[in-house]
Design an enzyme around this catalytic site. Structure first.
Site, PDB file in Angstrom:
ATOM      1  N   THR A 102      38.104 -26.128  19.865  1.00  0.00           N
ATOM      2  CA  THR A 102      37.892 -26.081  18.701  1.00  0.00           C
ATOM      3  C   THR A 102      36.772 -27.200  18.013  1.00  0.00           C
ATOM      4  O   THR A 102      36.559 -28.203  18.670  1.00  0.00           O
ATOM      5  CB  THR A 102      39.114 -26.355  17.657  1.00  0.00           C
ATOM      6  OG1 THR A 102      38.899 -26.538  16.536  1.00  0.00           O
ATOM      7  CG2 THR A 102      39.794 -27.876  18.153  1.00  0.00           C
ATOM      8  N   ASP A 103      36.248 -26.821  16.728  1.00  0.00           N
ATOM      9  CA  ASP A 103      35.307 -27.628  16.056  1.00  0.00           C
ATOM     10  C   ASP A 103      35.909 -28.992  15.790  1.00  0.00           C
ATOM     11  O   ASP A 103      35.552 -29.879  15.323  1.00  0.00           O
ATOM     12  CB  ASP A 103      34.662 -26.767  15.023  1.00  0.00           C
ATOM     13  CG  ASP A 103      35.647 -26.196  13.968  1.00  0.00           C
ATOM     14  OD1 ASP A 103      36.696 -26.104  14.412  1.00  0.00           O
ATOM     15  OD2 ASP A 103      35.240 -25.981  12.785  1.00  0.00           O
ATOM     16  N   TYR A 126      46.257 -31.468  15.470  1.00  0.00           N
ATOM     17  CA  TYR A 126      45.915 -30.384  16.092  1.00  0.00           C
ATOM     18  C   TYR A 126      44.536 -30.707  16.761  1.00  0.00           C
ATOM     19  O   TYR A 126      44.361 -30.291  18.063  1.00  0.00           O
ATOM     20  CB  TYR A 126      45.518 -29.479  14.932  1.00  0.00           C
ATOM     21  CG  TYR A 126      44.642 -28.228  15.556  1.00  0.00           C
ATOM     22  CD1 TYR A 126      45.056 -27.130  16.123  1.00  0.00           C
ATOM     23  CD2 TYR A 126      43.341 -27.774  15.098  1.00  0.00           C
ATOM     24  CE1 TYR A 126      44.481 -26.171  17.050  1.00  0.00           C
ATOM     25  CE2 TYR A 126      42.743 -26.901  15.637  1.00  0.00           C
ATOM     26  CZ  TYR A 126      43.111 -26.086  16.397  1.00  0.00           C
ATOM     27  OH  TYR A 126      42.214 -25.020  16.945  1.00  0.00           O
ATOM     28  N   LYS A 130      43.911 -30.534  20.934  1.00  0.00           N
ATOM     29  CA  LYS A 130      42.758 -29.802  21.606  1.00  0.00           C
ATOM     30  C   LYS A 130      42.022 -30.465  22.415  1.00  0.00           C
ATOM     31  O   LYS A 130      41.723 -30.050  23.517  1.00  0.00           O
ATOM     32  CB  LYS A 130      42.291 -28.871  20.570  1.00  0.00           C
ATOM     33  CG  LYS A 130      42.952 -27.905  19.692  1.00  0.00           C
ATOM     34  CD  LYS A 130      43.623 -26.591  20.653  1.00  0.00           C
ATOM     35  CE  LYS A 130      42.370 -25.763  21.047  1.00  0.00           C
ATOM     36  NZ  LYS A 130      43.014 -24.699  21.882  1.00  0.00           N
TER      37      LYS A 130
HETATM   38  N1  LIG Z   1      41.892 -19.732  14.449  1.00  0.00           N
HETATM   39  C1  LIG Z   1      40.808 -20.531  14.314  1.00  0.00           C
HETATM   40  O1  LIG Z   1      40.430 -20.892  12.818  1.00  0.00           O
HETATM   41  C2  LIG Z   1      40.320 -21.292  15.420  1.00  0.00           C
HETATM   42  C3  LIG Z   1      39.295 -22.163  15.161  1.00  0.00           C
HETATM   43  C4  LIG Z   1      38.710 -23.201  16.146  1.00  0.00           C
HETATM   44  C5  LIG Z   1      39.063 -23.023  17.457  1.00  0.00           C
HETATM   45  N2  LIG Z   1      40.275 -22.025  17.725  1.00  0.00           N
HETATM   46  C6  LIG Z   1      40.646 -21.865  18.793  1.00  0.00           C
HETATM   47  O2  LIG Z   1      40.601 -20.416  19.240  1.00  0.00           O
HETATM   48  C7  LIG Z   1      41.677 -19.998  20.180  1.00  0.00           C
HETATM   49  C8  LIG Z   1      42.187 -18.765  19.909  1.00  0.00           C
HETATM   50  O3  LIG Z   1      42.568 -18.924  18.328  1.00  0.00           O
HETATM   51  P1  LIG Z   1      43.306 -17.781  17.489  1.00  0.00           P
HETATM   52  O4  LIG Z   1      42.806 -17.932  16.281  1.00  0.00           O
HETATM   53  O5  LIG Z   1      43.185 -16.623  18.307  1.00  0.00           O
HETATM   54  O6  LIG Z   1      44.805 -18.312  17.689  1.00  0.00           O
HETATM   55  P2  LIG Z   1      46.108 -17.585  17.210  1.00  0.00           P
HETATM   56  O7  LIG Z   1      45.752 -16.239  16.117  1.00  0.00           O
HETATM   57  O8  LIG Z   1      47.100 -18.536  16.612  1.00  0.00           O
HETATM   58  O9  LIG Z   1      46.984 -17.131  18.568  1.00  0.00           O
HETATM   59  C9  LIG Z   1      47.133 -18.003  19.415  1.00  0.00           C
HETATM   60  C10 LIG Z   1      48.278 -17.326  20.169  1.00  0.00           C
HETATM   61  O10 LIG Z   1      48.687 -18.239  21.130  1.00  0.00           O
HETATM   62  C11 LIG Z   1      50.290 -17.830  21.306  1.00  0.00           C
HETATM   63  N3  LIG Z   1      51.026 -18.938  21.799  1.00  0.00           N
HETATM   64  C12 LIG Z   1      51.650 -20.122  21.021  1.00  0.00           C
HETATM   65  N4  LIG Z   1      52.157 -20.911  21.759  1.00  0.00           N
HETATM   66  C13 LIG Z   1      52.138 -20.333  23.146  1.00  0.00           C
HETATM   67  C14 LIG Z   1      52.860 -20.661  24.492  1.00  0.00           C
HETATM   68  N5  LIG Z   1      53.486 -21.719  24.642  1.00  0.00           N
HETATM   69  N6  LIG Z   1      52.462 -19.903  25.549  1.00  0.00           N
HETATM   70  C15 LIG Z   1      51.799 -18.707  25.207  1.00  0.00           C
HETATM   71  N7  LIG Z   1      51.182 -18.162  24.121  1.00  0.00           N
HETATM   72  C16 LIG Z   1      51.501 -19.245  22.969  1.00  0.00           C
HETATM   73  C17 LIG Z   1      50.497 -17.576  19.770  1.00  0.00           C
HETATM   74  O11 LIG Z   1      51.903 -16.992  19.911  1.00  0.00           O
HETATM   75  P3  LIG Z   1      53.048 -16.902  18.622  1.00  0.00           P
HETATM   76  O12 LIG Z   1      52.134 -16.164  17.563  1.00  0.00           O
HETATM   77  O13 LIG Z   1      54.049 -16.341  19.176  1.00  0.00           O
HETATM   78  O14 LIG Z   1      53.295 -18.420  18.538  1.00  0.00           O
HETATM   79  C18 LIG Z   1      49.623 -16.509  19.300  1.00  0.00           C
HETATM   80  O15 LIG Z   1      49.585 -15.199  19.624  1.00  0.00           O
HETATM   81  C19 LIG Z   1      42.704 -21.002  20.267  1.00  0.00           C
HETATM   82  O16 LIG Z   1      42.376 -21.945  21.375  1.00  0.00           O
HETATM   83  C20 LIG Z   1      42.487 -21.913  19.023  1.00  0.00           C
HETATM   84  O17 LIG Z   1      42.638 -23.457  19.226  1.00  0.00           O
HETATM   85  C21 LIG Z   1      40.768 -21.137  16.577  1.00  0.00           C
END
Ligand SMILES: NC(=O)c1ccc[n+]([C@@H]2O[C@H](COP(=O)([O-])OP(=O)(O)OC[C@H]3O[C@@H](n4cnc5c(N)ncnc54)[C@H](OP(=O)(O)O)[C@@H]3O)[C@@H](O)[C@H]2O)c1
Length: 302
Positions: A102-103, A126, A130
């Protein structure tokens, strides 16, 4: 069950897009948290031994930025320990790992886009969790590709774009933060980039310097306020009323977690090394909104 790609977090915004974009002849085992909990070391080792993939994509994460402040144990368990177990398993089986970060590993004090070589200094739990996950991956697995992204929104799941569309139905005026800069990133475009990297790793054609940390966001940067305005501008013909969007400062909208004022990422390394560059964020937003409204129409005419 063997396959080319083992995907974690398949029900998340990114994981869902990755799963639906894998094309034959590649095969994917897309796992939800219920099927593979990355914080369970034994399960991680067993599923990887059972699947024998050629690459692992870790799209699982604890992404609740504000809730993480009060739940640091869970955040570190999912964002540091989980990736550490995956990296250990990859190292044992000589497999490459694509991991998302992440940023929010940056403190946002820089006035230009962050490069991969800039020092991390997370402001909240958070970001810290990360950052710890990145370090665990680098330490345990030589064949890693860490992709740092930002401001992710997709068709599947909850995000800023969907929140704005909902609020447009409920309110006539919105106050949106106008002093935080970042790059909106469509989960579909990010998934395409992740899969392009995966194909190189699977095919044994990883470019020189292809291992390491890379930035990968939509092209361009904006504020949350202008992001909201652009959502309404594109959606206008298809929503009943456009709220008046008023700019506010971060100080006007206190949140449990502090956020970087500037988290724009310089993505030129990914383009130079892998030839991958995401399109301008406004273009991707237009496509995402088209899909959201088409799905809405389909749901109401079904
Ligand atoms: N969203 C953003 O704006 C953003 C920004 C920067 C970076 N990122 C990074 O990009 C990546 C993808 O983000 P995203 O937005 O797709 O996230 P997301 O929509 O929150 O999805 C994360 C998934 O991980 C699952 N999860 C949580 N705990 C887990 C565990 N112990 N074992 C297996 N699965 C688990 C969640 O399931 P549950 O829903 O059942 O908990 C959810 O389906 C992540 O690494 C995030 O840190 C995201």
């Amino acid at each position: 069950m063997t396959c080319d790609i083992l995907l974690t977090g398949a029900e998340g915004q990114l994981g869902w897009e990755v799963a639906r974009r894998v094309q034959a002849p590649l095969t994917v085992r897309a796992t939800t948290r219920a099927q593979l909990d990355i914080t369970n070391r034994e399960q991680v080792l067993n599923v990887i031994a059972d699947t024998m993939p050629k690459v692992i994509i870790n799209a699982a994460a604890y992404t609740a930025v504000d809730k993480a402040e009060a739940n640091s144990d869970i955040a570190f368990s999912v964002n540091r320990d989980g990736p550490a177990f995956l990296a250990e398993a990859c190292s044992r089986s000589n497999l490459p790992l694509i991991h998302l970060s992440t940023d929010y590993v940056f403190d946002g004090t820089k006035t230009t886009p962050y490069a991969e070589s800039d020092a991390s200094a997370p402001l909240g739990v958070y970001g810290a969790s990360k950052h710890a996950g990145e370090m665990a991956v680098r330490e345990a697995c030589i064949q890693h590709v860490i992709l740092r992204t930002a401001w992710v929104y997709g068709v599947h799941g909850n995000n800023f774009v969907k929140t704005m569309l909902r609020l447009a139905r409920e309110r006539t005026e919105l106050r949106v933060v106008d002093d935080q800069y970042g790059s909106p990133t469509f989960a579909g475009d990010l998934a395409d980039a992740v899969l392009a990297v995966a194909r190189r790793l699977i095919g044994g054609t990883c470019p020189p310097d292809g291992v390491g940390t890379f930035h990968c966001t939509g092209d361009g940067a904006t504020t949350w306020c202008n992001f909201a305005r652009k959502i309404f501008e594109i959606a206008e013909p298809r929503i009943q009323a456009i709220p008046d969007v008023q700019p506010i400062t971060t100080a006007d909208y206190p949140t449990p977690a502090r956020r970087p004022a500037n988290s724009a990422l310089d993505c030129s390394k990914l383009e130079r090394v892998y030839g991958i560059a995401l399109r301008p964020w406004e273009e991707a937003l237009t496509d995402m909104l088209d899909e959201v409204f088409e799905a809405d129409v389909a749901a109401h005419t079904a």
